[in-house]
Enzyme design. Sequence first.
Site, mmCIF file in Angstrom:
data_model
loop_
_atom_site.group_PDB
_atom_site.id
_atom_site.type_symbol
_atom_site.label_atom_id
_atom_site.label_comp_id
_atom_site.label_asym_id
_atom_site.label_seq_id
_atom_site.Cartn_x
_atom_site.Cartn_y
_atom_site.Cartn_z
ATOM 1 N N GLU A 74 13.295 9.838 12.836
ATOM 2 C CA GLU A 74 14.691 10.128 13.144
ATOM 3 C C GLU A 74 14.879 11.558 13.644
ATOM 4 O O GLU A 74 15.610 11.796 14.604
ATOM 5 C CB GLU A 74 15.560 9.887 11.901
ATOM 6 N N ASP A 118 24.748 6.885 24.279
ATOM 7 C CA ASP A 118 24.723 5.456 24.588
ATOM 8 C C ASP A 118 25.965 4.699 24.114
ATOM 9 O O ASP A 118 25.894 3.525 23.735
ATOM 10 C CB ASP A 118 23.473 4.818 23.983
#
Length: 302
Positions: free
Chosen positions: A80, A98
């Site tokens: 991450e 996104d």
Amino acid sequence: MFETKRILGSKKLKFSLLVVLSFIISISCSLFSSPLQTKSFAATNPNDNFSPATLQFLQSKTGLDGEQWNNIMKLVNKPEQDDLNWTKYYGYCEKLPDKRGFTIGIFGATTGGANDTGPDGPALFIEYDRVKGATNPSVSGALKRIGVNGSMSGSILVIKDSDSTFIKKINALQNDPAWREAMWKTFYNVYIKYSVEQANKRGFKTALTIGSFVDAALNHGATGDANSLQGLLSKSGSSTDEKTFMTNFYAKRTLIVDTNDYNEPPNGKNRVKQWSTLLSQGETDLKNADAAIVKVTSWEMK
């Protein structure tokens, strides 16, 4: 006589130079060794990475202790954030490119958008308002507490402040005990609870299996489509042997982990390989596993 004095003077000069040189070397060694010493003594007790209340909560709900959860979080945080020091990310916030809104905190809660119509960020803010003492906790109540302008549009949290302003407000919550408690309660409610239930349902109790399920749940979603944790479990067979089942699970996850923007290839495959390698090494309880975890997380992020 003059020659003798010159020789003695030369010896005194050399001695003085040696003293000065020794002093410089000593200071230099201190400067270079201090960071290493600090690093080696940092977080010597994994329990120190959790508040006593959070530690008790996790132990009672999952059966795992501070050392085990600390190791799970290292394995989660590598893909991450490319960092094993996961406790630095309670106040993390970034705008996603996104159309999923902002991502927040140690498990990447999102505020939602066109590509994320079921975000977990609102639940985090409601929990924060609850922990702070609200009688009727709400997203709006939490936003008011931290000085953020925003509102819900259906299931999506729309932030009306500038990106930089919102990010700074979340950054400022890094050391807020109530925020940290809310973070763990939400993490548990959305991802950990289902993961533990699915492990227990199959008779699996190890930290490695629970951590593997949690990592998949927060990466692909706990329930829903075929790529969620629920979907992957349904495709992993019915073996009651934990090692056999998990080997199948890792194989199925590897097939989809670098698709649908879950991870940047080949980060996803390396993400799964962390867990599968620890399984093959027998490090299933994630106890006294510091060296093994450092080794499996040494891959380079792309």
